[in-house]
Design a protein around this motif. Structure first.
Motif, short mmCIF file in Angstrom:
data_model
loop_
_atom_site.label_atom_id
_atom_site.label_comp_id
_atom_site.label_asym_id
_atom_site.label_seq_id
_atom_site.Cartn_x
_atom_site.Cartn_y
_atom_site.Cartn_z
N ASN A 1 -62.68 59.88 4.45
CA ASN A 1 -63.28 58.61 4.85
C ASN A 1 -62.31 57.45 4.61
O ASN A 1 -61.72 57.33 3.54
N LEU A 2 -62.19 56.59 5.63
CA LEU A 2 -61.33 55.40 5.58
C LEU A 2 -62.18 54.15 5.72
O LEU A 2 -63.07 54.08 6.57
N VAL A 3 -61.90 53.16 4.89
CA VAL A 3 -62.46 51.81 5.05
C VAL A 3 -61.29 50.86 5.27
O VAL A 3 -60.32 50.89 4.52
N ILE A 4 -61.38 50.04 6.31
CA ILE A 4 -60.32 49.07 6.58
C ILE A 4 -60.93 47.76 7.07
O ILE A 4 -61.82 47.76 7.91
N THR A 5 -60.45 46.65 6.53
CA THR A 5 -60.88 45.33 6.99
C THR A 5 -59.89 44.81 8.03
O THR A 5 -58.75 45.28 8.12
N GLY A 6 -60.34 43.85 8.83
CA GLY A 6 -59.47 43.27 9.84
C GLY A 6 -59.04 44.30 10.88
O GLY A 6 -57.88 44.33 11.31
N SER A 7 -60.00 45.11 11.32
CA SER A 7 -59.68 46.29 12.13
C SER A 7 -59.74 46.07 13.63
O SER A 7 -59.37 46.96 14.40
N THR A 8 -60.19 44.91 14.08
CA THR A 8 -60.44 44.74 15.52
C THR A 8 -59.30 44.08 16.28
O THR A 8 -59.39 43.87 17.49
N SER A 9 -58.21 43.76 15.59
CA SER A 9 -57.06 43.14 16.27
C SER A 9 -55.81 43.31 15.41
O SER A 9 -55.88 43.74 14.25
#
Length: 274
Positions: A2-10
């Motif tokens: 499982n990966l969590v990442i912020t700022g993922s849409t650009s």
């Protein structure tokens, strides 16, 4: 995994997601714009691999709700990449009274990391903070750790990027013996929407220098490198640039500053969320 990442849409966040998508069973995307995220993931072959949820890094209440939901929904988190960030006008305050740069670049990610800490430890996972070489221009003002009196957008940004490295080092110091590995990195000067919310003078400077910036794909390379590499090939608590270990500033290695920033951050969260 499982990966969590912020700022993922650009920008580099999106390029990181594209590269890591085949390697993870679930990609958890806490985002400010939920509709944008859902439209984006629908373009992947297996959109069911994604879990998009609303989270605003400028609101500690929003981070708290999203982080608790993730922690309760996934027993293990193998990788958390604190990628989102930005430069904001000096003096801009969040609804909770925080400096905007302090909240988005530091405290929101600090809180998310705390909320997912046990999930990361259970997975013997990795924690990654996207910092910047601008941290070398930063300082830790003990009378103003919340960055309320900084002289410019650039200074606040530099201070917050220094905070990222101090926080990464603190998590390493406190939890590496429990199996957690923590890293910070410089992505490079990347041609993204960075600075779009900054003050007019900063926008002009960024626009002039953008022809010299690297692509988002290039900027994501070190995040991807840290994600893919085996932990025994990396140095927990290390700062990386161009996929190589690099020495940060002396301030970034100050253990006393790490402790003071950590304690202050916890205090801020307690005051806001109590």
């Amino acid at each position: 995994m499982n990966l969590v990442i912020t700022g993922s849409t650009s920008g580099i966040g999106l390029e990181t997601v594209k590269a890591l998508y085949p390697l993870f069973d679930k990609l958890i995307l806490p985002v400010r714009n939920l509709e944008k995220a859902k439209k984006l993931v629908s373009q992947f072959d297996h959109p069911e691999k994604f879990d998009c949820l609303k989270m605003d890094l400028s609101s500690m209440e929003s981070v708290h709700q999203a982080g608790k939901h993730i922690a309760d929904s996934y027993d293990q988190i193998d990788l958390l990449i604190n990628n989102a960030g930005g430069m904001f006008p000096k003096g801009k305050k969040t609804k909770e009274g925080l400096d905007w740069s302090f909240a988005v670049n530091h405290l929101g990610h600090f809180h998310l990391s705390q909320l997912l800490l046990q999930n990361l430890i259970r997975a013997k996972g990795k924690l990654v903070f996207v910092s910047s070489e601008f941290h070398r221009m930063g300082s830790v003002k003990l009378h103003d750790l919340g960055l309320h009196t900084s002289s410019s957008s650039w200074k606040n940004y530099s201070d917050a990027k220094l905070y990222n490295i101090l926080t990464s080092n603190q998590f390493h110091s406190m939890y590496s013996e429990k199996g957690l590995a923590s890293y910070s990195l410089h992505p490079g000067a990347v041609n993204t929407s960075f600075g779009s919310e900054s003050d007019p003078l900063s926008k002009i400077f960024i626009t002039i220098t953008k022809p010299f910036f690297i692509s988002p794909q290039k900027g994501a390379e070190t995040s991807i490198f840290l994600a893919k590499s085996n932990k025994d090939e990396l140095q927990s608590g290390g700062y990386y640039d161009k996929k190589k270990l690099k020495s940060p500033s002396s301030k970034a290695k100050d253990a006393a500053l790490q402790d003071k920033l950590y304690d202050f951050s916890l205090q801020q969260l307690e005051e806001i969320l109590s």
